[in-house]
Design an enzyme around this catalytic site. Structure first.
Site, short mmCIF file in Angstrom:
data_model
loop_
_atom_site.label_atom_id
_atom_site.label_comp_id
_atom_site.label_asym_id
_atom_site.label_seq_id
_atom_site.Cartn_x
_atom_site.Cartn_y
_atom_site.Cartn_z
N LYS A 21 0.84 -1.21 0.00
CA LYS A 21 0.00 0.00 0.00
C LYS A 21 0.87 1.25 0.00
O LYS A 21 0.63 2.19 -0.78
CB LYS A 21 -0.92 -0.02 1.21
N ARG A 91 -3.62 2.92 8.46
CA ARG A 91 -3.93 1.66 7.77
C ARG A 91 -2.70 0.77 7.70
O ARG A 91 -1.57 1.25 7.59
CB ARG A 91 -4.39 1.93 6.32
N GLY A 100 -8.41 -7.11 4.15
CA GLY A 100 -9.33 -7.35 5.26
C GLY A 100 -8.74 -8.12 6.42
O GLY A 100 -9.43 -8.35 7.42
N MET A 102 -5.95 -7.31 8.33
CA MET A 102 -5.41 -6.52 9.44
C MET A 102 -6.31 -5.30 9.65
O MET A 102 -7.44 -5.27 9.19
CB MET A 102 -3.96 -6.17 9.17
N ARG A 335 -3.90 -1.44 -6.06
CA ARG A 335 -3.17 -2.70 -5.89
C ARG A 335 -3.61 -3.64 -7.00
O ARG A 335 -4.66 -3.45 -7.61
CB ARG A 335 -3.45 -3.32 -4.52
N HIS A 453 -5.10 -42.26 1.38
CA HIS A 453 -5.63 -43.06 0.27
C HIS A 453 -6.83 -42.36 -0.36
O HIS A 453 -6.93 -42.23 -1.59
CB HIS A 453 -6.02 -44.45 0.79
N ARG A 559 -0.16 -47.54 -11.40
CA ARG A 559 -0.12 -48.38 -10.19
C ARG A 559 -0.91 -49.66 -10.50
O ARG A 559 -2.15 -49.64 -10.47
CB ARG A 559 -0.72 -47.61 -9.02
N ARG A 615 4.45 -49.32 -12.77
CA ARG A 615 5.04 -49.81 -11.52
C ARG A 615 4.46 -51.18 -11.20
O ARG A 615 3.24 -51.35 -11.20
CB ARG A 615 4.74 -48.83 -10.39
N GLU A 742 12.32 -44.23 -3.02
CA GLU A 742 11.42 -43.79 -1.95
C GLU A 742 11.97 -44.12 -0.57
O GLU A 742 11.30 -43.88 0.44
CB GLU A 742 10.04 -44.42 -2.14
N SER A 761 12.67 -42.73 -10.41
CA SER A 761 11.46 -41.93 -10.22
C SER A 761 11.20 -41.86 -8.72
O SER A 761 11.06 -42.88 -8.06
CB SER A 761 10.26 -42.56 -10.93
N GLY A 763 9.40 -41.54 -5.34
CA GLY A 763 8.10 -41.69 -4.70
C GLY A 763 8.09 -40.82 -3.46
O GLY A 763 8.52 -41.24 -2.38
N THR A 764 7.64 -39.57 -3.61
CA THR A 764 7.83 -38.59 -2.54
C THR A 764 6.94 -38.85 -1.32
O THR A 764 7.26 -38.39 -0.22
CB THR A 764 7.58 -37.17 -3.06
N ASP A 766 6.26 -41.83 0.21
CA ASP A 766 6.99 -42.72 1.12
C ASP A 766 8.30 -42.10 1.57
O ASP A 766 8.72 -42.27 2.72
CB ASP A 766 7.25 -44.07 0.44
N CYS A 828 7.07 -39.00 -9.07
CA CYS A 828 5.72 -39.49 -9.33
C CYS A 828 4.82 -39.43 -8.11
O CYS A 828 3.72 -39.96 -8.12
CB CYS A 828 5.75 -40.91 -9.89
N TYR A 848 11.11 -34.73 -15.21
CA TYR A 848 9.65 -34.68 -15.35
C TYR A 848 8.99 -34.94 -14.00
O TYR A 848 9.61 -35.50 -13.10
CB TYR A 848 9.15 -35.71 -16.38
#
Length: 882
Positions: A21, A91, A100, A102, A335, A453, A559, A615, A742, A761, A763-764, A766, A828, A848
């Site tokens: 602001k 302000r 809105g 603060m 803004r 899941h 899967r 997989r 993983e 690849s 397995g984020t 696990d 993945c 990827y």
């Protein structure tokens, strides 16, 4: 250090110091636009206030006094003067807009003496007392925390007593009485006298705005919008101009384009004889900007010119606040305007076509997380605004759905088959619920997090999903759910808003997302720009077909276990698990092989040469078996075996910690014929496709690999099987065998694993679970508290933990490519769809990401944004090095 800057001293690029602001007020002043004089107390002062145990340091108090003396000179008015009183607004203004969240105080500087001076100066006694009662109300709420409703009730009761329809009906005498009542509230609530000293008012107001940076709603807003808690807020002190000073005055807010549709036309509201808070709070109903045009045609044209100038100058749609005082226009703020996802896309594309911005800028203008909102059915905002939600959970998968509630997969499927719209409500879900999940319009659980899941499957299916609704008590036996003490039996109607996580009673109407040509244009630009490819997590031809429509470059994860949960296949899988010997397994394996071959064939046909990564079986076998007594009886009869034998097999397979147990590649080592069946199906399908003249790229992925000997043992068996199949068909076929990384150990020995893996690849899910030691299905009991207390900045299953999990990933990338320079590496897990995570993946050389079909467009845009930011950073570094 300088802590205060007058508007004439700042610029738009000083946002971190002056807040958005303050920087914009300075820029508008520099442009020569009609901005009331004022100054900004910087974010540095906010940090000093917090360090000083939430007290204004003496040096800042002195600087504020000096700034007010300078403002008196500039305005030819006096603070705390009866003849020419100077009033100011106070302000907040953080570097990132938080509308809105603060606090604001208007008309500061009035007291029992100056209010009378203002009345004489303006020859408008009613106006002066209206300003005073507003100050008393806002100051009491913001500075002393007296609830707004306390003041509102006094005002409402007074109007009812006198049969007034509006605030405008209040007379001077009425306002004087209300002001006295408001001042009495200070005493009644234990806050003593309202401070008569304007200087004291100002210091208390500045401190209150600094303090409001940490109020609960601001913290929640920052958490939702990923805004850094540490940037602090600035405070803007600005000379008051009065939209409530008579019939030729007013206030309004306008957008330079329609914030809902994105259409290129001015869009705004105006309220005659009012102050800005009247528009925002909704105490009065404003009219369109035609009200300004009728009241002051010249000011209206001046406003249109200024609004267009601001959009051209900022090269973005602007949200402009303005006041008309006795026919004279003042601009109070500009803004970048908040907008719907649809409007964001349209404005970005239109402004490129208009030559206002380039494609790279357009790509950065749209939030990737908003893209999925354009693809799912939705409830209209006005529909939701008219409803009271029953409860709220985690918004696992966007969309809007309505139907009758059922509590078991089978009953949900039966209801669906009978023609009903179904909402599946469970405590949590497991793979055996897939039939009911597939039959449902939405999936709701009382437990689980964003990668549970239920959440993963809902996103993968493109279904609306809400998880972790702690206020739900699901009773399957009684076929009912209790929500905040109210019982809803099976068949009750429920509407689910996946965008907000809210549940509503009854059937709400939803609108289908239509094809958006502007979105397609933006995604085409993104695909040309992005460096990280985007593939899909797709388990069925239908999933893959949807992902291809959205621009997926192939499949990064199929899967195979999800292919076994259809009712006829599940029984074959159970027959396989019950088998005691390899000989007994041969027949069910052959049946499953035939089914999987056809599945893979259909997917390869859709791929038309695009990479498909499959997989092999990952979950423990017990997940496929029945759990409750009734189902055990039913399955035993279907398999023609004694119940005792089935129960014995279930007991044998039971594990204390199945996530760390007999699953993935460990299953393949003990039951190698299962993986051999799966690769046979993959190769047979690929050979069939190749014979039809369609190119094919089979990528086979082994889950849960920990050690090189484990990988070498499995690879040798699978290669032997594959080579035999290729020799028998006398057809050469290029294939690859890679691993899902993983396990933390796999990251640490990635150079060894790269000796025998054709690709990695990550397995984020696990990897995150094992790095933190958090069960992703049980984090609901402590994660909200961790986020509220700032122990975690974000849900690590939703946005990558760069310091821990990210460090493991970078280690694996570096080690793997030290062994194989061109080793293909992907991600993945669902984190692959998170924009901030994609930005990190790009920085460490990930090739990827693979995400649920409905997250493909957002990931494509996030990949492009990462590339643009890297390009800008490179250009900046090049300039700095000259």
């Amino acid at each position: 250090m300088q802590q205060i800057y007058f508007f004439s001293e700042g610029r738009r690029d000083m946002r971190q110091l002056l807040g958005g602001k303050g920087a914009n007020l300075a820029e508008m002043t520099r442009l020569g636009l009609p901005v009331p004089q004022g100054f900004t107390i910087s974010t540095v002062a906010c940090h000093e206030y917090e360090k000083n145990e939430n007290q204004l340091p003496e040096t800042l108090r002195q600087e504020i006094t000096q700034a007010m003396q300078r403002l008196e000179t500039l305005t030819d008015k006096k603070f705390n003067a009866v003849e020419t009183p100077l009033l100011v607004s106070v302000r907040s203004g953080a570097a990132i807009s938080m509308p809105g969240m603060m606090d604001t105080i208007l008309n500061l500087g009035l007291n029992e003496q100056t209010v009378r001076g203002l009345a004489r100066q303006t020859n408008n006694e009613r106006f002066a007392w209206d300003c005073y009662r507003r100050l008393l109300q806002m100051f009491g709420n913001v500075v002393y925390g007296i609830p707004e409703q306390v003041f509102d009730s006094v005002l409402t009761d007074y109007k009812k007593q006198h049969q007034y329809q509006s605030d405008l009906d209040l007379t001077t005498a009425d306002l004087q009485k209300i002001a006295a009542d408001f001042k009495a509230l200070y005493q009644e609530t234990g806050h003593g006298e309202f401070p008569e000293s304007p200087q004291k008012q100002l210091e208390l107001a500045v401190a209150a705005v600094f303090k409001s940076w940490q109020n609960p709603r601001a913290q929640v807003y920052r958490r939702l919008h990923h805004i850094d808690n540490n940037i602090g807020t600035a405070v803007n002190v600005q000379t008051m101009v009065f939209g409530n000073s008579g019939a030729n005055s007013g206030t309004g807010v306008a957008f330079t384009r329609d914030p809902v549709s994105g259409q290129r036309k001015i869009f705004g509201e105006f309220l005659a004889n009012a102050q800005g808070e009247d528009v925002v709070s909704g105490v009065r109903t404003p009219e369109g900007l035609q009200g300004l045009a009728k009241m002051a045609p010249a000011a209206y044209q001046q406003f249109l010119t200024a609004a267009n100038q601001l959009e051209q100058h900022y090269a973005d749609m602007q949200d402009v606040e303005f006041t008309l005082e006795h026919g004279k226009l003042y601009l109070l703020q500009t803004r970048d305007g908040k907008r719907t996802p649809k409007a964001a896309v349209r404005i970005a594309v239109d402004q490129v076509k208009e030559g206002l911005i380039d494609r790279q800028t357009a790509l950065l203008r749209v939030n990737p997380e908003q893209i999925s909102d354009l693809l799912h059915p939705e409830f209209a905002p006005e529909v939701l605004a008219a409803q009271t939600p029953l409860t709220k959970g985690l918004p696992a998968s966007p969309g809007a759905a309505a139907g009758k509630i059922y509590f078991t997969a089978n009953r949900a499927k039966d209801a669906h088959d009978a023609g009903e719209k179904v909402i599946l409500v469970r405590q949590d879900t497991s793979p055996e619920d897939i039939v009911g999940m597939a039959a449902s319009e939405a999936i709701v659980t009382s437990r689980g997090g964003m990668t549970s899941h239920a959440a993963v499957v809902a996103r993968g299916m493109g279904k609306c999903g809400v998880v972790g609704c702690e206020n739900l008590v699901v009773d399957e036996k009684q076929h009912q759910v209790t929500i905040k003490g109210t019982v809803y039996p099976e068949g009750s109607e429920l509407s689910v808003d996946g965008a907000s996580g809210q549940l509503f009673p009854g059937i709400l109407p939803a609108t289908q997302a239509s094809q958006d040509d502007n979105l397609q244009t933006l995604l085409n630009w993104a695909q040309e720009t992005g460096e990280v490819g985007v593939a899909a997590n797709a388990d069925t031809p239908a999933d893959f077909a949807q992902a291809l429509k959205f621009g997926a470059q192939g499949i990064g994860l199929t899967r195979t276990e999800h292919m076994f949960f259809k009712e006829d296949r599940l029984m074959k899988m159970r027959r396989l698990i019950i088998a005691a010997t390899a000989t007994d397994r041969a027949e069910p394996l052959a049946e499953l092989q035939k089914l999987q071959t056809e599945d893979f064939y259909q997917i390869y046909r859709l791929a038309q040469g695009k990479t498909v990564t499959i997989r092999l079986l990952d979950p423990p076998l017990h997940e496929f078996l029945p759990h409750d007594a009734a189902e055990i009886t039913e399955v035993a009869e279907a398999l023609a075996i004694p119940e005792s034998k089935l129960q014995q097999r279930i007991a044998v397979l039971k594990e204390a910690n199945p996530m760390l147990g007999h699953r993935g590649c460990r299953l393949a080592v003990t039951y190698p014929d299962i993986y051999e069946m799966q690769v046979t199906a993959i190769i047979d399908a690929a050979l069939r496709i190749k014979q039809e003249g369609i190119p094919v790229k089979p990528h086979i992925m082994l889950p849960l690999i920990d050690t090189l000997p484990e990988l070498q043992w499995l690879r040798a068996r699978l290669v032997k099987k594959i080579n035999a199949l290729l020799a028998a068909s006398n057809t050469p076929l290029h294939y690859q065998i890679g691993i899902m990384v993983e396990m933390p150990r796999a990251c640490m020995v990635a150079d060894q694993l790269a000796e025998a893996a054709d690709f990695f690849s990550f397995g984020t899910n696990d990897l995150t679970q094992l790095t933190f030691g958090y069960s992703r299905d049980d984090i609901g009991s402590f994660l909200p508290t961790y986020l509220e207390q700032g122990i975690l900045k974000a849900d690590p299953f939703k946005s990558l933990d760069v310091d821990g999990v990210g460090a493991f990933m970078k280690m694996a990338v570096d080690k793997g490519r030290s062994q194989q320079r061109s080793l293909p590496i992907g991600v993945c897990g669902e984190i692959g769809g998170d924009p901030a995570s994609i930005n990190y993946f790009a920085s460490i050389g990930i090739d990827y990401v693979s995400v649920s079909p409905f997250r493909v467009p957002g990931a494509i845009l996030a990949s492009a944004q990462a590339a643009v930011r890297r390009q800008y950073q490179f250009q900046k570094s090049a300039v700095q090095s000259r």
